[in-house]
Design a protein around this motif. Structure first.
Motif, PDB file in Angstrom:
ATOM      1  N   HIS A 172       0.825  -1.212   0.000  1.00 24.96           N
ATOM      2  CA  HIS A 172       0.000   0.000   0.000  1.00 24.96           C
ATOM      3  C   HIS A 172       0.859   1.261   0.000  1.00 24.96           C
ATOM      4  O   HIS A 172       0.542   2.251  -0.667  1.00 24.96           O
ATOM      5  CB  HIS A 172      -0.940   0.001   1.207  1.00 24.96           C
ATOM      6  CG  HIS A 172      -2.050  -1.005   1.096  1.00 24.96           C
ATOM      7  ND1 HIS A 172      -1.934  -2.298   1.545  1.00 24.96           N
ATOM      8  CD2 HIS A 172      -3.310  -0.904   0.569  1.00 24.96           C
ATOM      9  CE1 HIS A 172      -3.067  -2.947   1.314  1.00 24.96           C
ATOM     10  NE2 HIS A 172      -3.914  -2.127   0.718  1.00 24.96           N
ATOM     11  N   GLU A 173       1.966   1.214   0.722  1.00 25.13           N
ATOM     12  CA  GLU A 173       2.860   2.375   0.783  1.00 25.13           C
ATOM     13  C   GLU A 173       3.532   2.621  -0.566  1.00 25.13           C
ATOM     14  O   GLU A 173       3.742   3.782  -0.964  1.00 25.13           O
ATOM     15  CB  GLU A 173       3.914   2.168   1.874  1.00 25.13           C
ATOM     16  CG  GLU A 173       3.373   2.198   3.291  1.00 25.13           C
ATOM     17  CD  GLU A 173       2.642   0.924   3.708  1.00 25.13           C
ATOM     18  OE1 GLU A 173       1.965   0.936   4.759  1.00 25.13           O
ATOM     19  OE2 GLU A 173       2.740  -0.088   2.970  1.00 25.13           O
ATOM     20  N   ALA A 176       1.092   4.424  -2.730  1.00 25.50           N
ATOM     21  CA  ALA A 176       0.962   5.808  -2.265  1.00 25.50           C
ATOM     22  C   ALA A 176       2.161   6.642  -2.700  1.00 25.50           C
ATOM     23  O   ALA A 176       2.004   7.812  -3.094  1.00 25.50           O
ATOM     24  CB  ALA A 176       0.812   5.838  -0.750  1.00 25.50           C
ATOM     25  N   ARG A 177       3.359   6.062  -2.658  1.00 24.01           N
ATOM     26  CA  ARG A 177       4.564   6.800  -3.062  1.00 24.01           C
ATOM     27  C   ARG A 177       4.553   7.105  -4.553  1.00 24.01           C
ATOM     28  O   ARG A 177       4.953   8.198  -4.975  1.00 24.01           O
ATOM     29  CB  ARG A 177       5.811   6.001  -2.679  1.00 24.01           C
ATOM     30  CG  ARG A 177       6.092   6.011  -1.172  1.00 24.01           C
ATOM     31  CD  ARG A 177       7.182   5.033  -0.803  1.00 24.01           C
ATOM     32  NE  ARG A 177       8.456   5.336  -1.457  1.00 24.01           N
ATOM     33  CZ  ARG A 177       9.524   4.518  -1.420  1.00 24.01           C
ATOM     34  NH1 ARG A 177       9.431   3.353  -0.790  1.00 24.01           N
ATOM     35  NH2 ARG A 177      10.642   4.871  -2.009  1.00 24.01           N
ATOM     36  N   ALA A 180       2.019   9.842  -5.150  1.00 24.64           N
ATOM     37  CA  ALA A 180       2.463  11.129  -4.607  1.00 24.64           C
ATOM     38  C   ALA A 180       3.278  11.922  -5.623  1.00 24.64           C
ATOM     39  O   ALA A 180       3.343  13.156  -5.548  1.00 24.64           O
ATOM     40  CB  ALA A 180       3.276  10.911  -3.331  1.00 24.64           C
ATOM     41  N   ARG A 226      -8.369  -0.339   0.016  1.00 24.27           N
ATOM     42  CA  ARG A 226      -7.444   0.574   0.693  1.00 24.27           C
ATOM     43  C   ARG A 226      -6.451   1.219  -0.258  1.00 24.27           C
ATOM     44  O   ARG A 226      -5.943   2.319   0.018  1.00 24.27           O
ATOM     45  CB  ARG A 226      -6.682  -0.162   1.795  1.00 24.27           C
ATOM     46  CG  ARG A 226      -7.457  -0.350   3.092  1.00 24.27           C
ATOM     47  CD  ARG A 226      -6.568  -1.025   4.132  1.00 24.27           C
ATOM     48  NE  ARG A 226      -5.268  -0.346   4.260  1.00 24.27           N
ATOM     49  CZ  ARG A 226      -4.132  -0.969   4.559  1.00 24.27           C
ATOM     50  NH1 ARG A 226      -4.114  -2.277   4.740  1.00 24.27           N
ATOM     51  NH2 ARG A 226      -3.010  -0.272   4.661  1.00 24.27           N
ATOM     52  N   ASP A 229      -7.644   4.689  -1.112  1.00 26.53           N
ATOM     53  CA  ASP A 229      -7.937   5.668  -0.060  1.00 26.53           C
ATOM     54  C   ASP A 229      -7.524   7.070  -0.511  1.00 26.53           C
ATOM     55  O   ASP A 229      -6.406   7.273  -1.009  1.00 26.53           O
ATOM     56  CB  ASP A 229      -7.197   5.313   1.233  1.00 26.53           C
ATOM     57  CG  ASP A 229      -7.848   4.162   1.979  1.00 26.53           C
ATOM     58  OD1 ASP A 229      -8.930   3.714   1.560  1.00 26.53           O
ATOM     59  OD2 ASP A 229      -7.257   3.700   2.984  1.00 26.53           O
ATOM     60  N   LYS A 269      -7.072  10.909  -8.796  1.00 27.17           N
ATOM     61  CA  LYS A 269      -6.408  11.647  -7.727  1.00 27.17           C
ATOM     62  C   LYS A 269      -6.960  13.064  -7.671  1.00 27.17           C
ATOM     63  O   LYS A 269      -7.068  13.745  -8.704  1.00 27.17           O
ATOM     64  CB  LYS A 269      -4.892  11.676  -7.962  1.00 27.17           C
ATOM     65  CG  LYS A 269      -4.121  12.403  -6.863  1.00 27.17           C
ATOM     66  CD  LYS A 269      -2.619  12.335  -7.102  1.00 27.17           C
ATOM     67  CE  LYS A 269      -1.872  13.117  -6.014  1.00 27.17           C
ATOM     68  NZ  LYS A 269      -0.390  13.059  -6.197  1.00 27.17           N
TER      69      LYS A 269
END
Length: 270
Positions: A172-173, A176-177, A180, A226, A229, A269
């Protein structure tokens, strides 16, 4: 093509199966090895519809790419590309938007060996290929930025990939990275296998793959959700893969024979 030099010779580990080559075998391709076919046959023994699942994921990529291109997206970053199988993502996108720019990324050297097939492009568009792992988002973003304008929206494609990345590796990280680094208006398009519908077969498949050195991290609908999210899901939200905008493509033969154990979604996004 983009004019880059021919792909260099690559060393391919044929001692253990690789998901990209197994996927190729499921799709009826020839760019796989006996170890991949052997493991593929073990998966078929557990669930004969595994090739249908592979085709369903491929069909989702086609439909989602069409939806995104028709809604103004002109840049795509496809991680976990796999061995070229036509039509590829750039062909689908550039049929709608000839100026679409696509960067493919995979960690299997055999994909690099076939990169030329990924680099055919329309005169007004562009395609490039990176050899990198999703676990190294900094390298992916740096390489993608040489072809894509990262100040403009990008569709991040992670189709049938993250179920090979366990929580211990921060799946998940990692997503997200990557997100980003992409601007507002970008999209995440993704599919993921699940054990929600076939718990016993899924447990057996996970153990067989683990014994062969392949990690399979099947996630529930909630765990898959998730990944989105903080994003705005495109209707119909998280869906069983064949149910995501079926009108944008053709049904895969066999997909009607029971629930396909996987989820798909596209989200924007903010």
């Amino acid at each position: 093509m983009t004019g880059q030099e021919p792909a260099p010779a690559v060393e391919i580990d044929t001692s253990k199966p690789h998901p990209a080559r197994m996927y190729d075998w499921y799709l009826g391709g020839k760019d796989n090895y006996p170890v991949d076919e052997a493991m593929g046959r073990q998966m078929l023994a557990l669930d004969p519809r595994v090739p249908v699942m592979a085709r369903v994921n491929r069909a989702f990529m086609h439909r989602a790419t069409r939806w995104l291109a028709r809604n103004g997206i002109r840049q795509f970053l496809d991680i976990g590309t796999g061995i070229p199988t036509e039509p590829n993502l750039h062909q689908v996108a550039q049929e709608i938007a000839p100026d679409a720019r696509v960067v493919y990324c995979d960690n299997d050297p055999i994909v690099l060996a076939h990169a030329a097939a990924l680099l055919r492009t329309t005169p007004g568009g562009a395609t490039e290929y990176l050899q990198a792992d999703v676990r190294d988002p900094a390298t992916i973003i740096e390489g993608a930025g040489k072809t894509l304008d990262l100040t403009r929206p990008v569709a991040l494609s992670l189709v049938a990939l993250l179920h090979f990345v366990p929580d211990d590796d921060g799946a998940h990280e990692l997503v997200a990275r990557l997100l980003a680094e992409l601007p507002s208006g970008s999209y995440l398009m993704m599919t993921h296998a699940t054990a929600d519908f076939t718990p016993e077969e899924s447990a057996a498949a996970t153990e067989k793959l683990k014994a062969a050195g392949v990690t399979l991290a099947l996630r529930s609908r909630e765990e898959f959700g998730r990944f989105f999210d903080g994003l705005d899901l495109v209707d119909p939200g998280v869906a069983v893969v064949p149910d995501w905008h079926p009108e944008l493509g053709e049904p895969v033969p066999g997909q009607e024979d029971g629930v396909i154990p996987g989820y798909g979604a596209v989200a924007r996004k903010r």
